[in-house]
Design an enzyme around this catalytic site. Structure first.
Site, mmCIF file in Angstrom:
data_model
loop_
_atom_site.group_PDB
_atom_site.id
_atom_site.type_symbol
_atom_site.label_atom_id
_atom_site.label_comp_id
_atom_site.label_asym_id
_atom_site.label_seq_id
_atom_site.Cartn_x
_atom_site.Cartn_y
_atom_site.Cartn_z
ATOM 1 N N LYS A 174 12.271 11.098 10.515
ATOM 2 C CA LYS A 174 10.995 12.045 9.857
ATOM 3 C C LYS A 174 9.819 11.242 9.932
ATOM 4 O O LYS A 174 9.590 10.100 9.131
ATOM 5 C CB LYS A 174 11.455 12.746 8.544
ATOM 6 C CG LYS A 174 9.983 12.921 7.838
ATOM 7 C CD LYS A 174 9.443 13.522 6.608
ATOM 8 C CE LYS A 174 8.702 12.827 6.224
ATOM 9 N NZ LYS A 174 7.454 12.726 6.097
ATOM 10 N N GLU A 177 3.355 13.339 8.201
ATOM 11 C CA GLU A 177 3.088 14.234 8.279
ATOM 12 C C GLU A 177 1.749 14.267 9.134
ATOM 13 O O GLU A 177 1.139 14.571 9.527
ATOM 14 C CB GLU A 177 3.084 15.197 7.278
ATOM 15 C CG GLU A 177 3.455 15.380 6.007
ATOM 16 C CD GLU A 177 3.460 16.840 6.396
ATOM 17 O OE1 GLU A 177 3.954 17.672 7.231
ATOM 18 O OE2 GLU A 177 3.265 17.086 4.722
ATOM 19 N N GLY A 227 6.436 2.435 4.045
ATOM 20 C CA GLY A 227 5.596 2.486 3.386
ATOM 21 C C GLY A 227 5.401 2.284 2.111
ATOM 22 O O GLY A 227 5.848 0.944 2.127
ATOM 23 N N GLY A 228 4.976 3.015 1.256
ATOM 24 C CA GLY A 228 4.000 2.638 0.699
ATOM 25 C C GLY A 228 5.289 1.711 -0.880
ATOM 26 O O GLY A 228 6.729 2.820 -0.938
ATOM 27 N N THR A 231 6.837 5.211 -3.149
ATOM 28 C CA THR A 231 7.290 5.591 -2.222
ATOM 29 C C THR A 231 9.447 5.233 -2.676
ATOM 30 O O THR A 231 10.521 6.069 -2.147
ATOM 31 C CB THR A 231 7.497 6.484 -1.355
ATOM 32 O OG1 THR A 231 5.437 6.565 -1.876
ATOM 33 C CG2 THR A 231 7.309 7.396 -0.608
ATOM 34 N N GLY A 232 8.857 4.410 -2.238
ATOM 35 C CA GLY A 232 10.401 3.354 -2.410
ATOM 36 C C GLY A 232 11.159 3.366 -3.082
ATOM 37 O O GLY A 232 11.975 3.559 -3.236
ATOM 38 N N GLU A 249 10.935 -0.976 3.182
ATOM 39 C CA GLU A 249 10.463 -2.237 3.988
ATOM 40 C C GLU A 249 9.146 -1.804 3.046
ATOM 41 O O GLU A 249 8.492 -0.599 3.790
ATOM 42 C CB GLU A 249 9.667 -2.816 5.706
ATOM 43 C CG GLU A 249 9.360 -3.696 5.453
ATOM 44 C CD GLU A 249 7.684 -3.193 6.199
ATOM 45 O OE1 GLU A 249 7.145 -3.153 5.408
ATOM 46 O OE2 GLU A 249 7.455 -2.653 7.130
ATOM 47 N N CYS A 283 0.741 -3.345 6.578
ATOM 48 C CA CYS A 283 1.267 -3.777 5.306
ATOM 49 C C CYS A 283 1.799 -5.470 5.139
ATOM 50 O O CYS A 283 1.464 -5.478 3.489
ATOM 51 C CB CYS A 283 3.115 -3.963 5.722
ATOM 52 S SG CYS A 283 3.822 -4.470 6.645
ATOM 53 N N GLU A 384 -2.494 -2.925 -3.528
ATOM 54 C CA GLU A 384 -2.948 -2.876 -1.372
ATOM 55 C C GLU A 384 -3.593 -1.831 -1.870
ATOM 56 O O GLU A 384 -3.412 -0.339 -1.650
ATOM 57 C CB GLU A 384 -0.795 -2.462 -1.617
ATOM 58 C CG GLU A 384 -0.977 -2.657 -0.190
ATOM 59 C CD GLU A 384 0.227 -2.375 0.818
ATOM 60 O OE1 GLU A 384 0.808 -1.500 0.592
ATOM 61 O OE2 GLU A 384 0.370 -2.868 1.617
HETATM 62 P P1 NDP Z 1 4.064 6.354 1.459
HETATM 63 O O1 NDP Z 1 4.973 6.011 1.588
HETATM 64 O O2 NDP Z 1 3.893 7.647 0.722
HETATM 65 O O3 NDP Z 1 4.309 7.407 3.302
HETATM 66 C C1 NDP Z 1 5.293 6.990 3.967
HETATM 67 C C2 NDP Z 1 6.702 7.527 4.362
HETATM 68 O O4 NDP Z 1 7.116 8.373 3.389
HETATM 69 C C3 NDP Z 1 5.904 9.279 4.875
HETATM 70 O O5 NDP Z 1 6.517 9.998 5.611
HETATM 71 C C4 NDP Z 1 6.065 10.326 4.001
HETATM 72 O O6 NDP Z 1 6.066 11.765 4.177
HETATM 73 C C5 NDP Z 1 7.322 9.860 3.103
HETATM 74 N N1 NDP Z 1 7.602 10.372 1.909
HETATM 75 C C6 NDP Z 1 6.432 10.360 1.035
HETATM 76 N N2 NDP Z 1 6.859 10.801 -0.274
HETATM 77 C C7 NDP Z 1 8.389 11.020 -0.082
HETATM 78 C C8 NDP Z 1 9.039 11.247 -1.013
HETATM 79 N N3 NDP Z 1 9.365 11.412 -1.750
HETATM 80 N N4 NDP Z 1 10.488 10.901 -0.415
HETATM 81 C C9 NDP Z 1 10.745 10.623 0.485
HETATM 82 N N5 NDP Z 1 9.936 10.225 1.661
HETATM 83 C C10 NDP Z 1 8.346 10.314 1.166
HETATM 84 O O7 NDP Z 1 2.873 6.758 2.254
HETATM 85 P P2 NDP Z 1 1.181 7.043 1.586
HETATM 86 O O8 NDP Z 1 0.945 7.481 3.585
HETATM 87 O O9 NDP Z 1 1.140 8.109 0.984
HETATM 88 O O10 NDP Z 1 -0.065 5.435 1.487
HETATM 89 C C11 NDP Z 1 0.530 5.617 -0.291
HETATM 90 C C12 NDP Z 1 0.127 3.846 0.280
HETATM 91 O O11 NDP Z 1 0.816 2.675 0.583
HETATM 92 C C13 NDP Z 1 -0.787 3.473 1.012
HETATM 93 O O12 NDP Z 1 -2.067 3.640 0.851
HETATM 94 C C14 NDP Z 1 -0.399 2.083 0.862
HETATM 95 O O13 NDP Z 1 -0.844 1.179 0.427
HETATM 96 C C15 NDP Z 1 1.216 2.674 1.094
HETATM 97 N N6 NDP Z 1 1.880 2.434 2.525
HETATM 98 C C16 NDP Z 1 2.016 1.393 2.912
HETATM 99 C C17 NDP Z 1 2.889 0.990 4.771
HETATM 100 C C18 NDP Z 1 3.528 0.158 4.486
HETATM 101 O O14 NDP Z 1 3.696 -0.796 5.566
HETATM 102 N N7 NDP Z 1 4.298 -0.479 3.953
HETATM 103 C C19 NDP Z 1 2.529 2.256 4.799
HETATM 104 C C20 NDP Z 1 2.472 3.891 4.611
HETATM 105 C C21 NDP Z 1 1.395 3.169 3.269
HETATM 106 P P3 NDP Z 1 4.396 12.157 4.084
HETATM 107 O O15 NDP Z 1 4.028 12.078 5.938
HETATM 108 O O16 NDP Z 1 4.294 13.782 3.297
HETATM 109 O O17 NDP Z 1 3.395 11.638 3.737
#
Ligand code: NDP
Length: 490
Positions: A174, A177, A227-228, A231-232, A249, A283, A384
């Site tokens: 996935k 979005e 991701g964030g 969410t993790g 990660e 990140c 962050e």
């Molecule tokens: P998210 O962690 O929410 O998004 C990363 C991925 O996870 C996307 O594909 C997202 O889908 C998906 N996701 C979101 N919610 C869920 C869930 N409940 N269950 C499973 N998958 C999910 O990042 P955001 O875009 O909201 O960013 C928020 C913050 O996270 C940023 O401001 C930053 O601080 C941090 N971040 C860190 C990253 C890293 O590399 N460490 C990368 C991105 C963000 P969808 O596309 O619908 O959101």
């Protein structure tokens, strides 16, 4: 206008609901694509397909060299279409073209690395007490749910897809979005090279529904997420239902420590690169710059001078050195943090504003921003921001630097600049972080493991460690003297 479909069981399909989502160019605010907006039903369909494909054994039981052949072919095709893919990445994510080109080259290298690795010696044998040959072999985990963010859309996809497929798993991937465009091209290539139907699937749709289903489904054996941190945490909870294997990660607030004896120009250069590359949406960004007191003022002065020269603009302009943030929502979040920094009493010495001149008002551009006079408890120091915002901290000596460096919930990365080799190693060994650099910042290699300590995650991507995350270890004991054990009386 691009129309992006999902790829399930070797077919390009719309969402069952027919819903779509507009994808926006962050440099102009223009809609560039309509993407299928899947939901739970679409995710379930893809998961079932991947389950059947895994259980059939067709992919896992292929000779490793055969799987490698597919991965080498993907790498070749990524390279053949490199310029096209780099332009799509810039269109979708906003990053400058030179960064997108680097990402595509790195993605091809990652497929090659895992194609090579999978045919290399593997497993262990043991000399045990009995006349038994004990050994372990590695096997694929099964169905892997792979969820990636928007900051490196192609590269993050490949960091997961390449080792997962190399190890013999089937996948449901996935994309974010916000940035699904280059994933479409990658799956076109996966289709072209002839990976069997059902082995590699892509679903699109919101994280809280589609992503959550991947994390929660009992048909999925493993979830790998970048991701964030928030969410993790929710993925960990959802994955608990069937004790899924998880790799996470997550975020960081990484310290970049500069001692007074560092090579000044090198340290300034990497401090800029550490925070402003990819607009700070990294990140491992060096988002906290720790400066030894005696050089603080001179360093900040030079840093600000250089930061003000960074050319901010659309990613496809060859002059551009820093592009827009990925979306309006994210830009607003970053601007809120800048306001917060001011309200907390930090002193803004560079940037701090959205850029609007020269037609930039339609996109999501924020100036390179630097705060000094920060204190360790400030939210701009602890949280962050994921944007071009640097928090400078001052330290007195080695011990103070280490204490400040480790003083967040994160532990992803960190850098040290000094010409004293022993000091550099002492400090690095004390950093509670998974990725570290001495006299440089940011270089990343497919060969070396990527991941964090503390709340920056679980497990590692890349390298052999990243491959291991997509395998199970099976112990096999072979009796070399086949006779009854005689434990119970006859
Ligand atoms: P998210 O962690 O929410 O998004 C990363 C991925 O996870 C996307 O594909 C997202 O889908 C998906 N996701 C979101 N919610 C869920 C869930 N409940 N269950 C499973 N998958 C999910 O990042 P955001 O875009 O909201 O960013 C928020 C913050 O996270 C940023 O401001 C930053 O601080 C941090 N971040 C860190 C990253 C890293 O590399 N460490 C990368 C991105 C963000 P969808 O596309 O619908 O959101």
């Amino acid at each position: 206008m691009l129309h992006l479909k999902m790829y399930i069981n070797g077919e390009w399909v719309d969402a069952q609901s027919g819903k779509t989502r507009e994808i926006v160019n962050p440099a102009s605010g223009e809609v560039i694509a309509l993407a299928a907006e899947g939901d739970v039903e679409d995710a379930r369909h893809a998961i079932q397909v991947a389950r059947q494909a895994f259980d059939s054994g067709e992919w896992a039981e292929l000779p490793a060299a055969e799987r490698a052949r597919y991965l080498f072919a993907i790498a070749d095709k990524l390279e053949a279409r490199a310029e096209e893919i780099a332009r799509l990445e810039t269109l979708d994510n906003g990053k400058p073209l030179r960064e997108s080109r680097f990402d595509v080259a790195d993605a091809a290298g990652c497929f090659r690395y895992y194609a090579g690795l999978v045919t290399k010696p593997d497993g262990q044998t043991y000399h045990v007490a009995d006349p038994v040959q004990a050994m372990v072999v590695r096997e694929p985990v099964g169905v892997c749910g792979l969820i990636v963010p928007w900051n490196y859309p192609l590269l993050m996809a490949v960091w997961k897809i390449a080792p997962a497929l190399a190890a013999g798993n089937t996948i449901v991937f996935k994309p974010s979005e916000v940035t699904p465009v280059t994933a479409r091209t990658l799956f076109e290539i996966i289709e072209e090279v002839g990976i069997p139907k059902g082995v590699a699937n892509m679903v699109m749709g919101p994280g809280p529904t589609v992503g959550h289903e991947l994390a929660a489904s009992h048909l999925v054996d493993k979830i790998s997420f970048t991701g964030g941190t928030a969410t993790g945490r929710s993925i960990m909870t959802a994955a608990a239902g069937n004790i899924k294997k998880i790799s996470l990660e997550l975020g960081g607030k990484s310290p970049n420590i500069v001692f007074a004896d560092a090579d000044f120009d090198t340290a300034v250069d990497y401090a800029l690169f550490g925070i402003f590359a990819n607009q700070g949406q990294v990140c491992s960004a060096g988002s906290r710059l720790l400066l030894e007191e005696s050089i603080h003022d001179r360093f900040v002065e030079r840093l600000v001078e250089r930061a003000k020269q960074i050319r901010v603009g659309a990613g496809d302009d060859p002059e551009t050195e820093m592009g827009p943030l990925v979306s309006q929502a994210h830009m607003e979040k970053v601007l809120r943090y800048i306001e917060l920094g001011k309200a907390e009493g930090a002193r803004l010495v560079c940037g701090g504003n959205r850029l609007a001149a020269n037609g930039l008002d339609k996109g999501y551009f924020v100036e390179p921003t630097i705060f000094v006079d920060t204190t360790p408890d400030m939210r701009i120091v602890q949280e962050e921001i994921f944007g071009p915002v640097l928090a400078v901290q001052k330290f007195t000596d080695e011990e103070d630097a280490i204490r400040l460096a480790n003083n967040t919930v994160y532990g992803l990365a960190g850098g040290v600049f000094t010409q004293d080799g022993a000091k550099a190693m002492r400090v690095i060994k004390k950093l509670r972080a998974g990725i570290t650099w001495i006299n440089c910042y940011h270089p990343t290699y497919n060969e070396a493991p990527w991941g964090g300590y503390k709340q920056s995650g679980i497990g590692r991507g890349l390298g052999t460690f990243g491959f291991d995350e997509f395998t199970e270890v099976k112990q096999i004991n072979i009796n070399l003297q086949v006779q009854p054990i005689g434990w119970f009386a006859k």
